[in-house]
Enzyme design. Structure first.
Site, PDB file in Angstrom:
ATOM      1  N   HIS A  17      43.940  37.134  41.542  1.00  0.00           N
ATOM      2  CA  HIS A  17      43.967  38.035  42.266  1.00  0.00           C
ATOM      3  C   HIS A  17      45.086  38.831  41.994  1.00  0.00           C
ATOM      4  CE1 HIS A  17      46.318  38.627  46.200  1.00  0.00           C
ATOM      5  NE2 HIS A  17      44.605  38.379  47.281  1.00  0.00           N
ATOM      6  N   ASP A  61      38.675  33.183  48.638  1.00  0.00           N
ATOM      7  CA  ASP A  61      37.256  32.651  48.425  1.00  0.00           C
ATOM      8  C   ASP A  61      36.782  31.610  47.717  1.00  0.00           C
ATOM      9  OD1 ASP A  61      37.018  34.776  49.797  1.00  0.00           O
ATOM     10  OD2 ASP A  61      37.450  36.295  48.586  1.00  0.00           O
TER      11      ASP A  61
HETATM   12  C1  SDX Z   1      39.865  39.015  48.242  1.00  0.00           C
HETATM   13  O1  SDX Z   1      44.197  42.098  47.663  1.00  0.00           O
HETATM   14  C2  SDX Z   1      43.720  40.254  48.775  1.00  0.00           C
HETATM   15  O2  SDX Z   1      44.125  40.468  49.301  1.00  0.00           O
HETATM   16  C3  SDX Z   1      42.325  40.136  49.331  1.00  0.00           C
HETATM   17  C4  SDX Z   1      42.206  39.118  49.176  1.00  0.00           C
HETATM   18  C5  SDX Z   1      42.363  39.309  50.983  1.00  0.00           C
HETATM   19  O3  SDX Z   1      42.606  38.010  51.362  1.00  0.00           O
HETATM   20  O4  SDX Z   1      41.815  39.839  51.613  1.00  0.00           O
HETATM   21  O5  SDX Z   1      43.262  37.826  48.851  1.00  0.00           O
HETATM   22  C6  SDX Z   1      40.569  38.262  49.314  1.00  0.00           C
HETATM   23  O6  SDX Z   1      39.385  39.547  48.054  1.00  0.00           O
HETATM   24  C7  SDX Z   1      40.267  37.614  46.912  1.00  0.00           C
HETATM   25  C8  SDX Z   1      39.426  38.078  45.513  1.00  0.00           C
HETATM   26  C9  SDX Z   1      37.982  37.593  45.784  1.00  0.00           C
HETATM   27  N1  SDX Z   1      37.226  38.279  44.460  1.00  0.00           N
HETATM   28  C10 SDX Z   1      36.935  37.768  43.208  1.00  0.00           C
HETATM   29  O7  SDX Z   1      37.061  36.326  43.340  1.00  0.00           O
HETATM   30  C11 SDX Z   1      36.567  38.605  42.146  1.00  0.00           C
HETATM   31  C12 SDX Z   1      36.867  37.729  40.937  1.00  0.00           C
HETATM   32  N2  SDX Z   1      38.344  37.841  41.027  1.00  0.00           N
HETATM   33  C13 SDX Z   1      38.995  39.303  39.992  1.00  0.00           C
HETATM   34  O8  SDX Z   1      37.889  40.856  39.684  1.00  0.00           O
HETATM   35  C14 SDX Z   1      39.806  39.531  39.967  1.00  0.00           C
HETATM   36  O9  SDX Z   1      40.519  39.064  39.460  1.00  0.00           O
HETATM   37  C15 SDX Z   1      40.263  40.326  40.697  1.00  0.00           C
HETATM   38  C16 SDX Z   1      39.131  41.675  41.874  1.00  0.00           C
HETATM   39  C17 SDX Z   1      40.586  39.724  42.429  1.00  0.00           C
HETATM   40  C18 SDX Z   1      41.503  40.657  41.224  1.00  0.00           C
HETATM   41  O10 SDX Z   1      41.460  42.618  40.203  1.00  0.00           O
HETATM   42  P1  SDX Z   1      42.173  42.952  39.011  1.00  0.00           P
HETATM   43  O11 SDX Z   1      44.231  42.748  39.749  1.00  0.00           O
HETATM   44  O12 SDX Z   1      42.102  44.009  38.887  1.00  0.00           O
HETATM   45  O13 SDX Z   1      43.091  41.838  37.598  1.00  0.00           O
HETATM   46  P2  SDX Z   1      41.371  42.206  36.633  1.00  0.00           P
HETATM   47  O14 SDX Z   1      40.250  41.967  37.348  1.00  0.00           O
HETATM   48  O15 SDX Z   1      41.894  42.966  35.466  1.00  0.00           O
HETATM   49  O16 SDX Z   1      42.655  40.844  35.374  1.00  0.00           O
HETATM   50  C19 SDX Z   1      43.277  40.932  34.893  1.00  0.00           C
HETATM   51  C20 SDX Z   1      43.720  39.956  34.414  1.00  0.00           C
HETATM   52  C21 SDX Z   1      42.479  39.827  33.195  1.00  0.00           C
HETATM   53  O17 SDX Z   1      42.933  40.408  31.807  1.00  0.00           O
HETATM   54  P3  SDX Z   1      43.502  41.381  30.963  1.00  0.00           P
HETATM   55  O18 SDX Z   1      42.069  42.207  30.727  1.00  0.00           O
HETATM   56  O19 SDX Z   1      44.320  41.420  31.200  1.00  0.00           O
HETATM   57  O20 SDX Z   1      43.300  40.661  29.661  1.00  0.00           O
HETATM   58  O21 SDX Z   1      42.946  38.749  34.358  1.00  0.00           O
HETATM   59  C22 SDX Z   1      41.548  38.219  33.919  1.00  0.00           C
HETATM   60  C23 SDX Z   1      40.896  39.358  33.257  1.00  0.00           C
HETATM   61  O22 SDX Z   1      40.216  39.136  32.441  1.00  0.00           O
HETATM   62  N3  SDX Z   1      41.022  37.978  35.567  1.00  0.00           N
HETATM   63  C24 SDX Z   1      39.554  36.902  35.211  1.00  0.00           C
HETATM   64  C25 SDX Z   1      39.166  37.391  36.364  1.00  0.00           C
HETATM   65  N4  SDX Z   1      40.311  37.494  37.420  1.00  0.00           N
HETATM   66  C26 SDX Z   1      41.406  37.605  36.761  1.00  0.00           C
HETATM   67  N5  SDX Z   1      39.236  36.212  34.113  1.00  0.00           N
HETATM   68  C27 SDX Z   1      38.444  36.013  34.746  1.00  0.00           C
HETATM   69  N6  SDX Z   1      37.611  35.628  35.941  1.00  0.00           N
HETATM   70  C28 SDX Z   1      38.089  36.428  37.144  1.00  0.00           C
HETATM   71  N7  SDX Z   1      38.005  35.895  38.511  1.00  0.00           N
END
Ligand code: SDX
Length: 380
Positions: free
Chosen positions: A261, A317
């Protein structure tokens, strides 16, 4: 001076708001000051929708009036149902919902006025109509006739009734209410931001909500719940979870759906509530597979993320996927259910945006070429 770029608007505050606060370090979420855990345990979705649009929870009389105001709006124009009948069979429910919201503007006598009274009036319609639209599309694509809402039922109860055609049990209605309350609002998430940015041109509510539905659909946002279930279905059993997670994490760009998140650094409090709901449903239904697979995925992710020094926990989710599965919904309906809940939050933000609007107009740092001379087409 070099402009600062915050990619993904990370850490950017676009305005003040009275609606919702997230403390991502402590894992706390409040709607107008009320803790989400307490609201999920004790409030109906209607009480929460009222709360999001007003300063406080409704009194008994205010709640009854609110319910009466919603009742006339459950039905949707028959042209929308006709459109659903003509959609190709493979149409995804979120495409259907987004198109239906856009179409609704054509059947509203006053779609464009953005006075707060008119915005509230449209908000009541949309809160009542979202469940009808989502349920009607689900039935029509399976060759079934849509079910008219029962004015005696709540939004949660009606949604289940309109989906299945059978009066829901109080227990199923309660689970639906909890899911709707948990998903109703979440600050400046992508779809709410899109709704507010769209409204900031002083365009109409239908345009802003159509854009928001399109944004929610994405797999990095509300579409993640569908992706979680698709993944669990493809994996098939608890013993294959570890390999699945490790394969995804082997790619630095790999993302395990339902985890991570932008704001939370600890567990999303909504995921905790949904984990408990999923556990209870698994016990009661005897269908524990999805919950057990989810727990194993959480365990492997916890271990792997700790090894990598990252704070990536389940989000809203993740466990909602197994909850909806145990309630009997197909995976591609999970995101429309999110929308059925989030419409009240989107509307709360549109009320704030229209009340004190400023056009949202950020900038980009240009890195392309400059000073090029135009060549006539014959010379290129
Ligand atoms: C919702 O924002 C809200 O309020 C949204 C929500 C709502 O109520 O409206 O809460 C609902 O949308 C929840 C999120 C649903 N999405 C997912 O489950 C998709 C998987 N999640 C990721 O793609 C990600 O965590 C996000 C999109 C949710 C957040 O993206 P960010 O903030 O841009 O973070 P990032 O992808 O840049 O990750 C940061 C770090 C990374 O490592 P580094 O490159 O910094 O070394 O965290 C790691 C990532 O590797 N990481 C993950 C991960 N999420 C973050 N690694 C593996 N799997 C993941 N899901």
């Amino acid at each position: 001076m070099e402009p600062t770029i915050n990619r993904g608007l990370d850490g950017i505050y676009i305005d003040t708001s009275q609606v919702c606060h997230i403390d991502g370090q402590r894992g706390e979420l409040i709607y107008r000051g009320y803790d989400i855990r307490e609201l999920a345990n004790k409030a109906s979705y209607e009480e929460v929708a009222y709360l999001l649009w007003h300063d406080d929870l409704p009194t008994r009389t205010q709640l009854e009036t609110f319910r009466q105001q919603l009742r006339p709006h459950f039905a949707v124009p028959p042209e929308i149902l006709e459109h659903f009948r003509r959609c190709p069979l493979a149409t995804q429910p979120m495409h259907a919902l987004r198109s239906a919201v856009s179409m609704l503007a054509a059947y509203d006598d006053n779609p464009d006025e953005v006075s707060l009274n008119n915005v509230r009036r449209i908000g009541l319609k949309l809160v009542a109509q979202f469940p009808t639209i989502a349920a009607a599309f689900e039935r029509i694509r399976h060759g079934l006739a849509p079910v008219a809402a029962d004015p005696e039922l709540s939004i949660a109860g009606n949604f289940l009734y309109q989906l299945t055609g059978a009066k829901p049990t109080p227990a199923a209605t309660r689970v639906m209410d909890v899911a709707l309350v948990l998903h109703a609002e979440h600050g400046a998430n992508a779809s709410t931001f899109v709704a507010r940015a769209t409204a900031s041109t002083l365009t109409d509510v239908y345009s802003a909500i159509t854009a928001a539905v399109g944004s929610l659909k994405g797999p990095l946002h509300g579409g993640a719940n569908t992706e979680v279930m698709k993944a669990l279905e493809a994996i098939g059993s608890v013993d294959k979870i570890e390999r699945y997670v490790l394969d995804i994490l082997a790619d630095p760009k790999g993302r395990v759906m339902g985890f991570g998140h932008r704001v939370y650094r600890v567990l999303d409090p909504r995921a905790n509530v949904l984990r408990e709901v999923a556990e209870k449903l698994a016990e009661e239904s005897g269908e524990s597979k999805w919950f057990e697979m989810s727990l194993e995925m959480e365990r492997v992710m916890d271990r792997e993320m700790e090894k990598r020094g990252k704070q990536v926990k389940p989000n809203v989710d993740f466990f909602s996927a197994s909850v909806y599965r145990m309630l009997g919904f197909p995976a591609d309906m999970y995101t429309p259910i999110f929308a059925v809940a989030r419409i009240s939050g989107w509307m709360a933000h549109l009320l704030e945006q229209y009340a004190d609007n400023r056009l949202m107009r950020p900038q980009l740092v240009y890195q392309g070429p400059v000073g090029r001379r135009f060549k006539p087409i014959a010379e290129r």
